[in-house]
Design a protein around this motif. Structure first.
Motif, PDB file in Angstrom:
ATOM      1  N   SER A 212       0.856  -1.189   0.000  1.00 34.99           N
ATOM      2  CA  SER A 212       0.000   0.000   0.000  1.00 34.99           C
ATOM      3  C   SER A 212       0.887   1.233   0.000  1.00 34.99           C
ATOM      4  CB  SER A 212      -0.874   0.045   1.249  1.00 34.99           C
ATOM      5  OG  SER A 212      -1.684  -1.093   1.337  1.00 34.99           O
ATOM      6  N   PRO A 213       0.336   2.363  -0.438  1.00 31.02           N
ATOM      7  CA  PRO A 213       1.091   3.606  -0.300  1.00 31.02           C
ATOM      8  C   PRO A 213       1.065   4.062   1.155  1.00 31.02           C
ATOM      9  CG  PRO A 213      -0.972   3.973  -1.516  1.00 31.02           C
ATOM     10  CD  PRO A 213      -0.950   2.544  -1.091  1.00 31.02           C
ATOM     11  N   SER A 214       2.239   4.222   1.717  1.00 33.38           N
ATOM     12  CA  SER A 214       2.318   4.753   3.079  1.00 33.38           C
ATOM     13  C   SER A 214       2.605   6.241   2.983  1.00 33.38           C
ATOM     14  CB  SER A 214       3.452   4.033   3.821  1.00 33.38           C
ATOM     15  OG  SER A 214       3.864   4.781   4.932  1.00 33.38           O
ATOM     16  N   ILE A 215       1.715   7.044   3.549  1.00 33.95           N
ATOM     17  CA  ILE A 215       1.920   8.491   3.390  1.00 33.95           C
ATOM     18  C   ILE A 215       1.822   9.229   4.725  1.00 33.95           C
ATOM     19  CG2 ILE A 215       1.090   8.538   0.997  1.00 33.95           C
ATOM     20  CD1 ILE A 215      -1.568   9.653   2.062  1.00 33.95           C
ATOM     21  N   TYR A 216       2.592  10.288   4.831  1.00 34.35           N
ATOM     22  CA  TYR A 216       2.554  11.198   5.981  1.00 34.35           C
ATOM     23  C   TYR A 216       1.976  12.513   5.486  1.00 34.35           C
ATOM     24  CZ  TYR A 216       5.520   7.790   8.301  1.00 34.35           C
ATOM     25  OH  TYR A 216       6.004   6.638   8.851  1.00 34.35           O
ATOM     26  N   VAL A 217       0.923  12.982   6.165  1.00 34.20           N
ATOM     27  CA  VAL A 217       0.174  14.127   5.657  1.00 34.20           C
ATOM     28  C   VAL A 217       0.037  15.207   6.721  1.00 34.20           C
ATOM     29  CG1 VAL A 217      -1.994  14.858   4.563  1.00 34.20           C
ATOM     30  CG2 VAL A 217      -1.141  12.523   4.205  1.00 34.20           C
ATOM     31  N   LYS A 218       0.160  16.455   6.290  1.00 34.34           N
ATOM     32  CA  LYS A 218      -0.027  17.612   7.180  1.00 34.34           C
ATOM     33  C   LYS A 218      -1.503  17.918   7.335  1.00 34.34           C
ATOM     34  CE  LYS A 218       2.411  20.727   4.708  1.00 34.34           C
ATOM     35  NZ  LYS A 218       3.325  21.859   4.403  1.00 34.34           N
ATOM     36  N   PHE A 219      -1.920  18.141   8.549  1.00 31.83           N
ATOM     37  CA  PHE A 219      -3.269  18.634   8.819  1.00 31.83           C
ATOM     38  C   PHE A 219      -3.097  19.966   9.554  1.00 31.83           C
ATOM     39  CE2 PHE A 219      -6.599  15.058   8.545  1.00 31.83           C
ATOM     40  CZ  PHE A 219      -5.924  14.405   7.532  1.00 31.83           C
TER      41      PHE A 219
END
Length: 1003
Positions: A212-219
RNA sequence: GGGCGUGUAGCUCAGUUGGUCAGAGCAUGCGCUUGAUAAGCGCAGGGUCACUGGUUCAAGUCCAGUCACGCCCA
């Protein structure tokens, strides 16, 4: 000639075999029970007697009977046989749970394997017919296996949750809930297979490795420009559904400065996150405790809405990710629960094809950008359009901190082998906190019922019993959950901690999702109008119940929506017209949980008399008398302790909501089977080949016999775990042999005894006989009390020890002499036979609930038995007490015996004597016991089994025994050593007593 | 991870409100018997009452914690 005298002895004889040979013989007895209609005979004999109703929890009709299921049925049988023996009318209607996924899963698998329609394309009606055949096959298998265990019941008329009448009654109960406003439409996430366009159950997903794509995202945080929390996810496609972010209130969070931006992540995970996001140069600005995050709000990275931070301590971990979990209540179970807690919409902007779509849960302008609409989540060649589109959105807005492939275990559809998604779907729910009023519900349903004219309706639940009688609130407003908790207090829970289990289950349970997107179940008779709005109406449900009672529930799947609507639409229907029908089925817990209506209220033999007293066992003296128990309320439910959250709860909730009372008065629970290492046994282990031990009931029965299995069940305290091991069962088999031999010994000495002719009145019985009868009476009282407390292991212990000690080691050993050597009709022998007859009669009765086959077998050998089968007998213990002086006398004699036996043993070791009859004992002492011995010398001599005993009262001091070899010669007939052997010319090798006996016989 | 349970001799169980409570039966060993005989009897050896700390003059028995196992949740 000495050997001739043996013919003058009354040696034991019987046809009751020493060798049990249970595996071969039990089936023969079972066949006779069935041919003679034993269960029916018992029921007929108890007609009009007080009822004891134990309601069977239905096992799943799948596979052979497991040893754990056998344990449950055997325990029920113990209780029912005991109650019948005590004079109760104790009917048993066994049941089976027939619907549900395991069968549907197996059947569809088989269909697929056999080249049938792939990917579950078979229509529901076809699948359902195959499921029914499958269930019925295993009902037959299990019925035979339960019967083989010796379980008596109405096996010809069990209840099946697939019976038309059962299904109809279940729907009628459901209609009551609908009518009373319990049922509402809501959303809940389920596993969804995109290619199969179907919802999947837990059992239908297989875990496989997946990239799977592992992503780190800004909120970005609202009100803190330049500051964001960082979330980690492996399902980018769920981000459009994001409505919140969860943190862990126990964690330490770090605010770090990277360039001009600030990020918040878990302090523990910071090094990993910094490395992934390539924050080469960061500094920790400050630390935040978890709870300081509770007021924060963030802006969705690409949708025009904001979300809040909530604590999710139960699932936010400090091992992977960032310490923040993105929450999409429509796409995950934990997310869903958190969403429910905080009143978030269960938002799931994905359609049946697995493509992004807008929904009406949120204002349109707050939903995903138009560029995402229609993108499919399903992967082709490892790429998901939806994931790619989300990543593009994130990149475009600079919200993506890191992206990498990530291999992990992920659920896949068992049929299409594609990754499944978690997706919220419309479901039916029962509202647990539904506000209920104290007055009985309206009778709207009753009029419609009468009109329908179809079928017979189960007994009305309302009539003389007010709904919710336990309500205490005077304001008329209580929630159903509170009512349920109050009702729980009115039930007796054994063991008593069971009440904690059920209460916490009811207290913490969410609303009950009762719809399933399955074929093998009872259909939910709902329709949809032209706008897709559901139509669920109590009157329609009741008409559907009538229809199903006539034609079976397949009618729902075979007829078109239009046909059904035409049949079921009430004549005065004012609502919208239906254009399609629901294809959902009811949760199987509604099936089994409806048995109060479909079985307890239905079957005439399960009704208590109307003037039935409030449930026995509860209600304290002085307490205001509670409302009388309804006549259909069962005395007992008895299942494994896992059912506190299962059947006990579903039955309670449904019966309380629809019938106005709990369906049970007492709930008894048992533990689980564990193996010799006290680890659980399970079928799955067996299936994996790691287990060679047989875990089906049949495997045990075919090796040891049902009575050994039953005795083994009785031998352990079932409230705890039950150890199943070969060693244990072999020990129990050993105990069985001891008991069987004792019975055989007793029977074998009654071959010439006719109780009508030879019985001796109590007051003329010999002291020893009176002693054993008094002991037996104590045992009987103890055993009876243990049965009444359902402590079968105490019954087992008491019986086994009584047989081993009081009978085998003492009484049976001592009475051999009088039985064998006295003249056949001598008063002493008849006294002892009278006693043996009473003992064996009582023992058979006491043993009957447990040793169902053996007690019945022995019973056939009891002279003048009062009933054909022991199971038809009425066990009424006969108290037998010794006078005080008599009791003291025997206490003394047994104290002396305790002292004498070691002395005799010493003499044996010294080769002075062999058997005790070779001994002459001298007792010297000055205490009360010695005085008793002097007065009852012959009784003590007999008790010690020695040939000669002299008692010398001598001042003070505790009793001392001296052992010498007996005087005189050994009598050829009785083997006593006597000084008068040879005194009679006609019988030079006999003692005087034997001469008398022999001459009496001859004359 | 949380809730509810369980943990006494090789096995299955007793041990009420804390003070002869360390027991029973079975199994084991050693004898006896051979008129319950693929039976029966006797004697003997087995436990620091899961572990660690407390309370108490005194704790399997009360309290806290630990460990192991089971059920139910997460």
């Amino acid at each position: 000639m000495a050997t001739d005298y043996k013919q003058t002895l009354n040696l034991p004889r019987t046809d009751f075999p020493m060798k049990a040979d249970l595996v071969a013989r039990e089936p023969q007895r079972l066949a006779r029970w069935q041919a003679g209609r034993l269960y029916e005979r018992i029921q007929a004999a108890r007609a009009g007697a007080p009822k004891f109703v134990l309601h069977d929890g239905p096992p799943f009709a799948n596979g052979d009977v497991h040893i754990g299921t056998a344990l449950n049925k055997i325990l029920k049988d113990f209780i029912l046989k005991f109650k019948a023996l005590r004079g109760f009318d104790a009917p048993f209607v066994p049941g089976w749970d027939c619907h549900g996924l395991p069968i549907e899963f197996k059947v569809t698998q088989d269909m697929q394997k056999n080249g049938g329609p792939a990917r579950g394309a078979a229509d529901a009606a076809t699948v359902r017919r195959a499921c029914e055949a499958y269930a019925r096959k295993y009902i037959e298998v299990q019925r035979a296996q339960f019967q083989r265990l010796g379980v008596l019941g109405d096996w010809a008329r069990p209840y099946l949750t697939l019976d038309r009448q059962y299904e109809a009654d279940e729907l009628r109960l459901f209609a009551d809930l609908v009518e009373r406003g319990f049922v509402y439409r809501g959303k809940k996430p389920v596993y969804w297979s995109i290619p199969c366009r179907t919802a999947l159950a837990e059992a239908e997903v297989e875990y496989r490795d997946h990239v799977s794509p592992s992503i780190y995202v800004k909120f970005p945080l609202v009100g803190h420009p330049g500051t964001s929390v960082v979330i980690w996810t492996t399902t980018p496609w769920t981000l459009p559904a994001n409505l919140a972010v969860a943190y862990n209130s126990t964690f330490d969070y770090a605010v770090v400065l990277v360039g001009r931006e600030q990020f918040i992540v878990s302090a523990l995970l910071l090094p990993t996150v910094a490395q992934k996001c390539a924050w080469g140069d960061y500094q920790i600005v400050r630390h935040l405790r978890g709870e300081e995050l509770s007021q924060l709000e963030y802006t969705h990275p690409f949708c025009a809405r904001t979300g809040r931070l909530f604590a999710g301590d139960a699932f936010v971990d400090n091992v992977t990710g960032t310490g923040f979990v993105h929450i999409a209540p429509g796409h995950g179970l934990e997310d869903y629960q958190l969403g429910l807690e905080h009143g978030l919409p269960i938002y799931s902007p994905v359609n049946d094809d697995g493509a992004f779509t807008h929904t009406n849960d949120l204002p349109l302008e707050q939903q995903m950008p138009a560029t995402l609409l229609g993108k499919s989540i399903l992967e082709t060649n490892g790429e998901s359009e939806a994931n790619a589109a989300v990543l593009a959105e994130l990149r475009a807005r600079g919200a993506l901190l890191h992206h990498e492939p990530y291999t992990h275990s992920y659920p896949h559809c068992w049929r299409s082998k594609t990754p499944v998604i978690f997706r919220a779907m419309d479901q039916w729910f029962i509202e647990i906190d539904h506000e209920v009023v104290n007055s009985p519900a309206s009778a709207a349903g009753a009029t419609e019922k009468d009109k329908s004219g179809l079928g017979q309706t189960a007994q009305s639940p309302s009539a003389p019993f007010p709904l919710f009688p336990s309500a205490s609130a005077s304001d008329g407003h209580t929630t159903f959950r509170q009512r349920a908790l109050a009702e729980i207090d009115r039930v007796e829970w054994i063991p008593d901690w069971g009440i904690n289990r059920i209460k916490s289950a009811v207290q913490t349970r969410p609303d009950w999702c009762i719809s399933r997107q399955r074929a093998w179940g009872v259909p939910i008779p709902a329709f949809f109008d032209a706008h897709g709005e559901p139509i669920l109406d109590a009157r329609i449900v009741r008409r559907a119940a009538d229809l199903i009672e006539q034609h079976g529930s397949n009618v729902w799947f075979e007829k078109s929506a239009a046909e059904l609507w035409a049949l079921l639409r009430p004549a005065d229907w004012q609502g919208p017209e239906a254009v399609s029908k629901s294809t959902d089925t009811l949760d199987v817990w509604i099936d089994s949980g409806s048995s109060s209506r479909a079985v307890l209220m239905r079957r005439a033999e399960l009704q208590h008399a109307r003037q039935s007293q409030p449930g026995q066992g509860h209600g304290q003296p002085g307490e205001p008398s509670p409302v009388a128990s309804p006549p259909w309320q069962a005395d007992m439910y008895l299942e494994g302790s896992d059912q506190h959250r299962g059947w006990f709860q579903s039955s309670l909730l449904l019966s309380l909501a629809a019938n106005g009372a709990a369906p049970f008065r007492t709930v008894l629970t048992h533990g689980f089977m564990v193996d010799a290492d006290r680890e659980k046994i399970s079928k799955s282990q067996q299936a994996q080949g790691g287990y060679e031990k047989p875990q089906t009931a049949d495997a045990y029965v075919n090796r040891w016999g049902a009575d050994i299995v039953r005795l083994w069940v009785s031998s352990q305290d079932f409230r705890n775990d039950i150890v199943v091991s070969e060693e244990r069962i072999n020990k129990v088999a050993e105990t069985y042999r001891v008991i069987r031999n004792a019975l055989r010994y007793q029977l074998s000495n009654l071959y010439d005894f006719d109780p009508g002719r030879d019985a001796v009145p109590d007051e003329q019985l010999t002291g020893l006989d009176r002693w054993i009868l008094a002991e037996f009476s104590k045992l009987e009282a103890d055993v009876l009390a243990a049965y009444e407390r359902y402590e079968f292991h105490v019954v087992y212990q008491k019986l086994a020890q009584f047989v081993a000690v009081e009978l085998s080691a003492i009484y049976h050993d001592v009475i051999k002499d009088r039985l064998y050597t006295d003249a056949p009709d001598s008063p002493r022998r008849r006294s002892t036979q009278t006693t043996l007859h009473r003992l064996v009669t009582g023992l058979c009765q006491m043993l009957a609930p447990i040793l169902a086959f053996t007690a019945d077998e022995a019973w056939e050998f009891v002279p003048g038995r009062p009933t054909d089968s022991v199971h038809e007998a009425h066990w009424q213990p006969r108290p037998f007490a010794l006078r005080e002086d008599e009791a003291l006398c025997w206490q003394h004699l047994f104290e002396l015996r305790e002292r004498a036996l070691p002395e005799l043993e010493k003499a044996r070791q010294a080769k002075l004597i062999g058997k005790a009859l070779e001994a002459r004992l001298t007792l010297r002492g000055g205490d009360a016991a010695t005085r008793t011995a002097q007065a009852h010398g012959e009784a003590l001599r007999e008790l010690l089994n020695v040939s000669q005993l002299t008692v010398q009262l001598d001042g003070e001091g505790s009793p001392q025994f001296l052992v010498a070899h007996a005087d005189g010669q050994k009598c050829a007939r009785c083997w006593h050593w006597e000084t008068d052997v040879g005194a009679h010319a006609g019988h030079p090798t006999l003692c005087g007593r034997c001469v008398a006996a022999v001459e009496r016989c001859a004359g």
